[in-house]
Design a protein around this motif. Structure first.
Motif, PDB file in Angstrom:
ATOM      1  N   THR A  85      13.039 -13.237   6.508  1.00  0.00           N
ATOM      2  CA  THR A  85      13.029 -13.559   5.093  1.00  0.00           C
ATOM      3  C   THR A  85      13.718 -12.422   4.358  1.00  0.00           C
ATOM      4  N   ALA A  86      14.770 -12.752   3.604  1.00  0.00           N
ATOM      5  CA  ALA A  86      15.534 -11.742   2.872  1.00  0.00           C
ATOM      6  C   ALA A  86      14.653 -11.088   1.807  1.00  0.00           C
ATOM      7  N   PRO A  87      14.904  -9.812   1.517  1.00  0.00           N
ATOM      8  CA  PRO A  87      14.159  -9.141   0.444  1.00  0.00           C
ATOM      9  C   PRO A  87      14.370  -9.868  -0.884  1.00  0.00           C
ATOM     10  N   ILE A  88      13.449  -9.669  -1.826  1.00  0.00           N
ATOM     11  CA  ILE A  88      13.590 -10.345  -3.117  1.00  0.00           C
ATOM     12  C   ILE A  88      14.440  -9.543  -4.101  1.00  0.00           C
ATOM     13  N   ALA A  89      14.670  -8.263  -3.832  1.00  0.00           N
ATOM     14  CA  ALA A  89      15.501  -7.441  -4.721  1.00  0.00           C
ATOM     15  C   ALA A  89      16.956  -7.508  -4.278  1.00  0.00           C
ATOM     16  N   THR A  90      17.852  -7.825  -5.215  1.00  0.00           N
ATOM     17  CA  THR A  90      19.270  -7.886  -4.877  1.00  0.00           C
ATOM     18  C   THR A  90      19.803  -6.472  -4.692  1.00  0.00           C
ATOM     19  N   ALA A  91      20.522  -6.278  -3.584  1.00  0.00           N
ATOM     20  CA  ALA A  91      21.077  -4.954  -3.256  1.00  0.00           C
ATOM     21  C   ALA A  91      21.850  -5.079  -1.954  1.00  0.00           C
ATOM     22  N   SER A  92      22.516  -3.980  -1.588  1.00  0.00           N
ATOM     23  CA  SER A  92      23.132  -3.867  -0.265  1.00  0.00           C
ATOM     24  C   SER A  92      22.186  -3.051   0.595  1.00  0.00           C
ATOM     25  N   TYR A  93      21.859  -3.572   1.742  1.00  0.00           N
ATOM     26  CA  TYR A  93      20.915  -2.930   2.654  1.00  0.00           C
ATOM     27  C   TYR A  93      21.598  -2.611   3.976  1.00  0.00           C
ATOM     28  N   SER A  94      20.967  -1.745   4.743  1.00  0.00           N
ATOM     29  CA  SER A  94      21.337  -1.505   6.137  1.00  0.00           C
ATOM     30  C   SER A  94      20.195  -2.040   6.980  1.00  0.00           C
ATOM     31  N   LEU A  95      20.531  -2.887   7.931  1.00  0.00           N
ATOM     32  CA  LEU A  95      19.527  -3.504   8.792  1.00  0.00           C
ATOM     33  C   LEU A  95      19.654  -2.923  10.189  1.00  0.00           C
ATOM     34  N   ASP A  96      18.565  -2.360  10.685  1.00  0.00           N
ATOM     35  CA  ASP A  96      18.525  -1.869  12.061  1.00  0.00           C
ATOM     36  C   ASP A  96      17.824  -2.923  12.905  1.00  0.00           C
ATOM     37  N   ILE A  97      18.511  -3.400  13.935  1.00  0.00           N
ATOM     38  CA  ILE A  97      17.934  -4.365  14.861  1.00  0.00           C
ATOM     39  C   ILE A  97      17.531  -3.575  16.097  1.00  0.00           C
ATOM     40  N   LEU A  98      16.235  -3.571  16.381  1.00  0.00           N
ATOM     41  CA  LEU A  98      15.712  -2.746  17.464  1.00  0.00           C
ATOM     42  C   LEU A  98      15.231  -3.602  18.627  1.00  0.00           C
ATOM     43  N   VAL A  99      15.509  -3.119  19.834  1.00  0.00           N
ATOM     44  CA  VAL A  99      14.975  -3.716  21.053  1.00  0.00           C
ATOM     45  C   VAL A  99      14.197  -2.615  21.748  1.00  0.00           C
ATOM     46  N   ASP A 100      12.910  -2.839  21.886  1.00  0.00           N
ATOM     47  CA  ASP A 100      12.016  -1.848  22.493  1.00  0.00           C
ATOM     48  C   ASP A 100      12.147  -0.488  21.780  1.00  0.00           C
ATOM     49  N   GLY A 101      12.287  -0.539  20.449  1.00  0.00           N
ATOM     50  CA  GLY A 101      12.337   0.671  19.634  1.00  0.00           C
ATOM     51  C   GLY A 101      13.687   1.353  19.552  1.00  0.00           C
ATOM     52  N   LYS A 102      14.708   0.801  20.209  1.00  0.00           N
ATOM     53  CA  LYS A 102      16.044   1.413  20.187  1.00  0.00           C
ATOM     54  C   LYS A 102      17.023   0.469  19.497  1.00  0.00           C
ATOM     55  N   GLU A 103      17.880   1.052  18.634  1.00  0.00           N
ATOM     56  CA  GLU A 103      18.812   0.260  17.841  1.00  0.00           C
ATOM     57  C   GLU A 103      19.948  -0.308  18.696  1.00  0.00           C
ATOM     58  N   ILE A 104      20.279  -1.588  18.447  1.00  0.00           N
ATOM     59  CA  ILE A 104      21.419  -2.190  19.135  1.00  0.00           C
ATOM     60  C   ILE A 104      22.699  -1.761  18.424  1.00  0.00           C
ATOM     61  N   ASN A 105      23.840  -2.269  18.823  1.00  0.00           N
ATOM     62  CA  ASN A 105      25.147  -1.954  18.214  1.00  0.00           C
ATOM     63  C   ASN A 105      25.483  -0.472  18.336  1.00  0.00           C
ATOM     64  N   ALA A 106      25.107   0.151  19.421  1.00  0.00           N
ATOM     65  CA  ALA A 106      25.396   1.574  19.656  1.00  0.00           C
ATOM     66  C   ALA A 106      24.884   2.439  18.506  1.00  0.00           C
ATOM     67  N   GLY A 107      23.746   2.046  17.939  1.00  0.00           N
ATOM     68  CA  GLY A 107      23.141   2.840  16.874  1.00  0.00           C
ATOM     69  C   GLY A 107      23.698   2.582  15.485  1.00  0.00           C
ATOM     70  N   ARG A 108      24.601   1.627  15.351  1.00  0.00           N
ATOM     71  CA  ARG A 108      25.173   1.316  14.034  1.00  0.00           C
ATOM     72  C   ARG A 108      24.349   0.221  13.358  1.00  0.00           C
ATOM     73  N   SER A 109      24.045   0.431  12.083  1.00  0.00           N
ATOM     74  CA  SER A 109      23.302  -0.562  11.312  1.00  0.00           C
ATOM     75  C   SER A 109      24.188  -1.763  11.004  1.00  0.00           C
TER      76      SER A 109
END
Length: 173
Positions: A85-109
């Motif tokens: 569910t997207a946040p209710i405040a309009t803005a640009s965000y950085s999303l970290d997708i984690l698998v077992d606590g580690k970020e995917i995409n080589a650590g890039r948000s």
């Protein structure tokens, strides 16, 4: 001679990837979206089994709640559907997708841009909700009266350009 060997796929890892074309470039405040995540092992090999949904999490920066539900993708073994569910405040965000606590995409948000809710209803009501506000002038008794209408979505975000002005001309007194 020949050597027989078998390739063994390991456990789910941060080498997991977003399935191409499934991540929304722009989302509307408070709405629900789903993207696909292909589970991969540490060598980058795609998993063909499930059972790791509980290891997939999301973190949003700046910090805002982002409720998620992760389910197995019945159409693709080893893949997951991540509903958020997207946040209710309009803005640009950085999303970290984690698998077992580690970020995917080589650590890039992953960039997540949240826009106001889309306009609905007849044109004259576009962007007008119970959060819409009217600003009256400080001294409405002298000259013409100009009122500013601040269009807002149901979360209070500026909608449809944000504001309109209306002027009432005084005549005769």
């Amino acid at each position: 001679g020949e050597f027989a060997f078998a390739v063994v796929v390991g456990a789910i890892s941060s080498k997991s990837t977003i399935i191409d074309g499934t991540f929304p470039a722009l989302v509307s405040a408070g709405q629900v979206y789903t993207f696909g995540l292909q589970a991969r092992d540490a060598a980058g090999l795609p998993l063909t089994t499930w059972g790791n949904a509980g290891l997939i999490t999301l973190v949003l920066r700046p910090n805002a709640p982002i409720p998620i539900v992760v389910t197995e993708d019945a159409t693709k073994a080893g893949a997951y559907l991540v509903q958020f569910t997207a946040p209710i405040a309009t803005a640009s965000y950085s999303l970290d997708i984690l698998v077992d606590g580690k970020e995917i995409n080589a650590g890039r948000s992953t960039a997540l841009v949240v826009a106001p809710l889309a306009a609905t209803g007849p044109t004259f009501e576009t962007g007008v909700t119970d959060k819409t506000r009217i600003q009256f002038p400080a001294s409405p008794r002298v000259g013409d009266i100009v009122v500013t209408i601040l269009g807002r979505d149901k979360y209070g975000n500026p909608a449809c350009g944000g504001l309109w002005s209306a002027t009432w001309k005084r005549s005769g007194g």
